[in-house]
Design a protein around this motif. Structure first.
Motif, mmCIF file in Angstrom:
data_model
loop_
_atom_site.group_PDB
_atom_site.id
_atom_site.type_symbol
_atom_site.label_atom_id
_atom_site.label_comp_id
_atom_site.label_asym_id
_atom_site.label_seq_id
_atom_site.Cartn_x
_atom_site.Cartn_y
_atom_site.Cartn_z
ATOM 1 N N ASP A 1 0.866 -1.155 0.000
ATOM 2 C CA ASP A 1 0.000 0.000 0.000
ATOM 3 C C ASP A 1 0.927 1.235 0.000
ATOM 4 O O ASP A 1 2.085 1.140 0.415
ATOM 5 N N GLY B 1 -7.185 4.375 3.275
ATOM 6 C CA GLY B 1 -7.350 3.322 2.264
ATOM 7 C C GLY B 1 -8.646 3.404 1.469
ATOM 8 O O GLY B 1 -8.855 2.636 0.536
ATOM 9 N N ASP C 1 0.000 5.107 0.736
ATOM 10 C CA ASP C 1 -0.243 6.054 1.823
ATOM 11 C C ASP C 1 -0.314 5.321 3.158
ATOM 12 O O ASP C 1 -1.190 4.485 3.360
ATOM 13 N N GLY C 2 0.627 5.618 4.056
ATOM 14 C CA GLY C 2 0.630 4.973 5.365
ATOM 15 C C GLY C 2 1.595 3.808 5.468
ATOM 16 O O GLY C 2 1.830 3.301 6.561
ATOM 17 N N GLU D 1 -0.260 -3.392 4.563
ATOM 18 C CA GLU D 1 -1.329 -2.392 4.668
ATOM 19 C C GLU D 1 -1.373 -1.695 6.020
ATOM 20 O O GLU D 1 -1.118 -2.316 7.046
ATOM 21 N N ASP D 2 -1.746 -0.416 6.010
ATOM 22 C CA ASP D 2 -1.978 0.318 7.261
ATOM 23 C C ASP D 2 -3.472 0.438 7.564
ATOM 24 O O ASP D 2 -3.841 0.925 8.626
HETATM 25 MG MG MG Z 1 -2.887 3.174 3.211
#
Ligand code: MG
Ligand code: B16
Length: 209
Positions: free
Chosen positions: A8, A45, A10-11, A168-169
């Motif tokens: 992923d 997400g 972002d994060g 993943e965040d």
């Molecule tokens: Mg993310």
């Protein structure tokens, strides 16, 4: 027998979440809608259109599809202005060296992000060449927790879902990975989630999985 790793953006690779927050916050303020960092956690997400729906839950007025499209465009313009502040320094040395080591070990590496700004962010941070594949928000019609973005990434890498780790965040991202038989790794907020098969605090820990 993990052969590929899907990240992923972002994060996980970089923290664009703060810019998403600032951009949505200015839209919400202008519309007189209450919005704070707690509510912002629900946007992790989630696609741009669904993010707007979450923000509009607290609106008193109702919005037409045209008005919603205008708000999304406005948010994205503010967001992209903020992204121009980004550069190679916005990716930590830990992330860079982890990507380098994974490549040396022969793993296929792909992005699996809901963001339509993925390529712009990778260019700004100088990471485009660190990946063998990019699957992003422009290529999908259903967003996380639907696994479409990860299935596309595995396809680009030429690997079966079961041979790939997804990092993943977001809880929605972990659910997406699990739904299609990927191995899921939670980091940040998703490291608190029982649905994550592996939980890590720092990205370099995937070198030990
Ligand atoms: Mg993310
Ligand atoms: P854009 P990820 C997601 O990125 C963000 O976490 C989410 O907050 C954002 O709404 C979504 O991208 C869409 O982004 O407006 O740039 O298309 O975590 O999937 O990398």
């Amino acid at each position: 027998n993990i052969k590929g790793i899907i990240f992923d953006l972002d994060g996980v690779i970089c923290s664009t979440d703060e810019y998403h927050y600032q951009a949505w916050k200015s839209i919400a303020d202008e519309e007189g809608i209450y919005f704070d960092r707690n509510i912002n956690e629900r946007l992790r997400g989630v696609s741009r259109a669904e993010s707007l729906e979450i923000i509009l839950e607290r609106a008193t007025a109702s919005y037409s599809p045209e008005q919603k499209a205008a708000l999304m465009e406005k948010k994205n313009n503010i967001y992209r202005e903020l992204l121009k502040n980004m550069g190679p320094r916005d990716v930590t040395e830990e992330v860079r060296s982890t990507l380098r080591k994974l490549r040396e070990k022969g793993y296929g590496l792909s992005i699996g992000s809901s963001s339509k700004n993925t390529r712009f962010i990778l260019e700004r941070t100088g990471l485009t060449d660190a990946f063998d594949g990019i699957s992003d928000g422009n290529m999908i019609s259903r967003s996380k927790p639907d696994p479409e973005v990860f299935i596309k990434a595995a396809g680009i890498l030429g690997l079966k879902n079961d041979d790939c780790l997804v990092i993943e965040d977001a809880v929605s991202g972990i659910d997406a990975a699990n739904a299609a038989g990927f191995h899921s790794v939670g980091i940040g907020p998703a490291a608190e989630y029982e649905g994550a098969e592996f939980k890590i605090q720092n990205l370099s820990e995937i070198l030990d999985i």
